[in-house]
Design a protein around this motif. Structure first.
Motif, PDB file in Angstrom:
ATOM      1  N   LEU A  97      68.938  64.645   1.335  1.00  0.00           N
ATOM      2  CA  LEU A  97      69.486  65.981   1.583  1.00  0.00           C
ATOM      3  C   LEU A  97      71.008  65.920   1.617  1.00  0.00           C
ATOM      4  O   LEU A  97      71.696  66.761   1.028  1.00  0.00           O
ATOM      5  N   VAL A 114      65.170  71.261  -6.461  1.00  0.00           N
ATOM      6  CA  VAL A 114      63.990  70.401  -6.441  1.00  0.00           C
ATOM      7  C   VAL A 114      64.213  69.238  -5.492  1.00  0.00           C
ATOM      8  O   VAL A 114      63.372  68.907  -4.647  1.00  0.00           O
ATOM      9  N   LEU A 115      65.397  68.613  -5.608  1.00  0.00           N
ATOM     10  CA  LEU A 115      65.657  67.430  -4.793  1.00  0.00           C
ATOM     11  C   LEU A 115      65.745  67.760  -3.317  1.00  0.00           C
ATOM     12  O   LEU A 115      65.158  67.064  -2.486  1.00  0.00           O
ATOM     13  N   ALA A 116      66.472  68.822  -3.005  1.00  0.00           N
ATOM     14  CA  ALA A 116      66.645  69.154  -1.592  1.00  0.00           C
ATOM     15  C   ALA A 116      65.303  69.519  -0.973  1.00  0.00           C
ATOM     16  O   ALA A 116      64.994  69.109   0.149  1.00  0.00           O
ATOM     17  N   ARG A 142      73.117  76.766  -6.785  1.00  0.00           N
ATOM     18  CA  ARG A 142      73.031  75.471  -7.475  1.00  0.00           C
ATOM     19  C   ARG A 142      71.986  75.527  -8.583  1.00  0.00           C
ATOM     20  O   ARG A 142      71.192  76.454  -8.666  1.00  0.00           O
ATOM     21  N   ASP A 143      71.967  74.456  -9.413  1.00  0.00           N
ATOM     22  CA  ASP A 143      70.948  74.433 -10.466  1.00  0.00           C
ATOM     23  C   ASP A 143      69.602  73.974  -9.888  1.00  0.00           C
ATOM     24  O   ASP A 143      69.494  73.556  -8.738  1.00  0.00           O
ATOM     25  N   HIS A 144      68.569  74.103 -10.723  1.00  0.00           N
ATOM     26  CA  HIS A 144      67.214  73.860 -10.221  1.00  0.00           C
ATOM     27  C   HIS A 144      66.993  72.419  -9.811  1.00  0.00           C
ATOM     28  O   HIS A 144      66.191  72.135  -8.931  1.00  0.00           O
ATOM     29  N   LEU A 145      67.721  71.496 -10.459  1.00  0.00           N
ATOM     30  CA  LEU A 145      67.557  70.085 -10.111  1.00  0.00           C
ATOM     31  C   LEU A 145      67.912  69.850  -8.645  1.00  0.00           C
ATOM     32  O   LEU A 145      67.180  69.181  -7.912  1.00  0.00           O
ATOM     33  N   ASP A 146      69.037  70.427  -8.203  1.00  0.00           N
ATOM     34  CA  ASP A 146      69.445  70.266  -6.808  1.00  0.00           C
ATOM     35  C   ASP A 146      68.406  70.886  -5.879  1.00  0.00           C
ATOM     36  O   ASP A 146      68.115  70.354  -4.808  1.00  0.00           O
ATOM     37  N   LEU A 170      71.797  76.423  -1.513  1.00  0.00           N
ATOM     38  CA  LEU A 170      71.283  75.984  -2.807  1.00  0.00           C
ATOM     39  C   LEU A 170      71.083  77.119  -3.798  1.00  0.00           C
ATOM     40  O   LEU A 170      70.776  76.876  -4.955  1.00  0.00           O
ATOM     41  N   VAL A 227      72.366  65.477  -1.916  1.00  0.00           N
ATOM     42  CA  VAL A 227      72.304  66.702  -2.715  1.00  0.00           C
ATOM     43  C   VAL A 227      73.368  67.699  -2.255  1.00  0.00           C
ATOM     44  O   VAL A 227      74.046  68.331  -3.058  1.00  0.00           O
TER      45      VAL A 227
END
Lengths: 305, 326
Positions: free
Chosen positions: B305, A96-98, A90-94, A87, B308
């Motif tokens: 997960l 946050v989600l992960a 990746r951008d911060h959205l990814d 990650l 994403v």
């Protein structure tokens, strides 16, 4: 009255030091890897559960503390190697989600192993009683030990980052990842080490607080959000900023909850005064955060970007 | 018709078709479940405007959801107790009318979004995420410690609010109302996205520097999108309060903010029907997995997960392929 205030100040310091232990790892990971890790609160919970379970099985708080550090560091290294490593780019959205997904997995995993009932943890015998401070104030030795532990960790971190070879590497990785890698630093190992260090600090915070409150699923989340407030105030990536901001937030929150209801009761004599005071006190740290942001959008110790 | 348009049409028809079959099979609970999905889809549609179209990762939309909910809760509780909301300087009575609850909740949330936006839009990236989260927590703790409207225990409502010409306590009319509102909101977002404002908003997400060069300041564009987004989410909150006939601080909890983002991502970021797809999938998983095991959130975490890490376009991206334009 003076003793009461002194006690509240000490409570604020103790709370601030706990927040510092949480925020130090969070801000280190963000500064070095550029990763926003919501699952940091889960590592705090893992530390508390490991400590409570080990202390319950062996009877020794100190063994529990060791277990907390080891378990949180191991859990941190594991998620860094398996998930978070993918990650960084990746951008911060990814991110946050992960990491939100990791919270769900950790919380349900811990609930599956330990059940929904909270665990309890007693402080070690040598710290169980009160200490008489100069001025005649009796204060719990255990809370004093937390303040001391926070101070020791702060000094230790400053020395580690400023004076050791590992610290130089961390700073190099923070400043320029490619250049550091070109100079022969194993960036992947360094990242795992930094993440495990941050996780261990979160686990330590969880274990220390576990004796003051019940150890249960979800205990990390309120602390996590306050740790976010701390690193936003301090400037993301700055450990020095995290230290001072943690003390500020700890003191403001504790003193606000103590003083505001009294203050409102003095000003107005309606029955709702205490309620208004309590409601305002719970918002106080966020108001402080807003005020800091208006003056310095990158936080007290943040670099202007 | 592109594949995405066909898929959108299918998505728009899937929920009413499901409800119709539930009505024929006399399963009112399933209608309520579909209503829940539609309301969550509306909230996520609001968030998608900021997050998907504007690139503003707000982790605090639960605050607006809760404000909408409390607008309904507070007005309705005064109406059911026959106590005025305010006596001086002028009299305000409580009311059961949805047509008053909605604008009140939306305006309140819009004002809150103005304040939060003015502070948080000065920053970007991680700061924005954390600050929106922190402000939402501020509202959450305020709701918990404010004793007048239930505090931590929440506020039960005896009746569902009224809408002219329909019995909202029946599951089917209430679903129809919610669904019409949802489709109108999606249509509004579609119009907005295609308008001059929408193009500026997409520009503010993609390359703010070019937007500035074109003579448009990104701040105003982002602020407008943030406020409209908050108002749509508040509308969903108001309907959610009516669905459950209960308002509690948990409507403002950060878990809900996270779930709203999850809905948007599951469906596909920046897709018009993404939130609806995400909400239907999420509620279905919640219902099916929740019936199988108490630890269903564990599997939601694993699924999330996987989405994403491996399926970044979400459900719509998976089924309809890469986005064609904008």
């Amino acid at each position: 009255m003076a003793q009461l205030i002194a006690e509240q100040v000490l409570n604020g310091l103790q709370f601030g030091m706990t927040l510092f232990l949480m925020s130090a790892g969070l801000t280190l990971v963000f500064g070095v890897m550029g990763l926003i890790n919501l699952a940091h609160g889960s590592l705090y919970m893992v530390g508390a559960f490991a400590c409570a379970a080990t202390a319950g099985a062996t009877g020794s708080f100190w063994l529990g503390l060791v277990a907390a550090l080891a378990a949180a560091a191991a859990a941190g290294a594991l998620i860094e190697r398996t998930v978070l490593r993918r990650l960084y780019a990746r951008d911060h959205l990814d991110q946050v989600l992960a990491t939100f997904a990791l919270i769900l997995i950790f919380s349900e995993g811990v609930r599956f192993i330990f059940g929904s009932f909270p665990l309890y943890l007693s402080p070690p015998a040598m710290l169980a009683g009160p200490v008489r401070l100069p001025g005649g104030l009796d204060y719990p030795a255990y809370r004093l030990a937390i303040i001391l532990a926070g101070g020791v960790v702060a000094v230790g971190l400053a020395l580690l980052i400023g004076r050791t070879r590992l610290g130089t590497r961390i700073r190099a990785g923070e400043a320029d990842r490619e250049m550091a890698a070109a100079l022969g630093i194993d960036i992947n190992k360094l990242y795992t080490a930094v993440f495990a260090l941050g996780a261990a600090l979160a686990g330590l915070a969880g274990a220390l607080v576990g004796t003051l409150q019940s150890v249960q699923v979800g205990m990390g989340e309120p602390v996590l959000i306050l740790a976010f407030v701390v690193i936003v105030i301090g400037g993301i990536g700055s450990i020095r900023g995290a230290f001072w901001a943690a003390l500020l937030v700890g003191l403001v929150d504790t003193m606000g909850r103590f003083a505001l209801p009294h203050l409102f009761a003095l000003l107005t004599d309606t029955s709702s005064a205490a309620g208004i005071g309590a409601a305002l006190a719970s918002m106080l740290v966020y108001i402080v955060m807003a005020a800091v942001l208006v003056m310095r959008p990158t936080g007290l110790f943040g670099q202007n970007t | 018709m592109t594949r995405e348009t066909a898929l959108n049409l299918a998505l728009a028809l899937a929920l009413p078709a499901f409800v119709a079959s539930a009505y024929v099979a006399e399963e009112p609970f399933l209608i309520t479940l579909a209503t829940r999905a539609a309301i969550l889809a509306l909230a996520a549609t609001g968030l998608n405007l900021a997050l998907g179209f504007g690139g503003l990762v707000s982790f605090g939309h639960a605050a607006f959801f809760g404000i909408g909910g409390y607008a309904t809760g507070i007005l309705a509780s005064h109406a059911q107790d026959y106590t005025p909301l305010m006596e001086s300087p002028f009299l305000i009575e409580g009311t059961q009318a949805m047509l008053i609850h909605w604008p009140v909740g939306m305006i309140a949330a819009g004002c809150a979004a103005l304040v939060i936006g003015a502070l948080s839009l000065r920053t970007s990236g991680v700061y924005f995420i954390m600050i929106t989260l922190a402000f939402a927590q501020m509202f959450y703790y305020f709701a918990i410690s404010w004793p007048a409207y239930g505090g931590e225990d929440g506020l039960p409502l005896y009746l569902r609010s009224s809408f002219p010409g329909m019995n909202t306590l029946q599951p089917l009319p209430f679903f129809t109302l919610v669904f019409v509102v949802l489709i109108l909101a999606i249509g509004f977002c579609g119009m907005l996205s295609a308008s001059r404002f929408g193009l500026a908003l997409h520009g503010a997400r993609q390359t703010p520097a070019r937007l500035v060069a074109a003579g448009i300041g990104p701040f105003g564009v982002r602020m407008t999108a943030f406020v409209i987004s908050a108002m749509l989410t508040a509308l969903a909150g108001s309907l959610f309060a009516d669905l459950n006939r209960f308002v509690s601080p948990s409507m403002m909890s950060w878990h809900l903010s996270g779930e709203l983002i999850v809905l948007v991502i599951l469906g596909g970021v920046g897709r018009l029907f993404g939130p609806l797809a995400g909400a239907m999938l999420y509620v279905a998983i919640e219902h099916v997995a929740g019936g199988l095991t108490d630890h269903w959130q564990f599997f939601v975490g694993l699924l999330l997960l996987a989405v994403v890490l491996f399926a970044r376009g979400g459900l719509i991206g998976l089924l309809a392929g890469e986005r064609g334009h904008v």
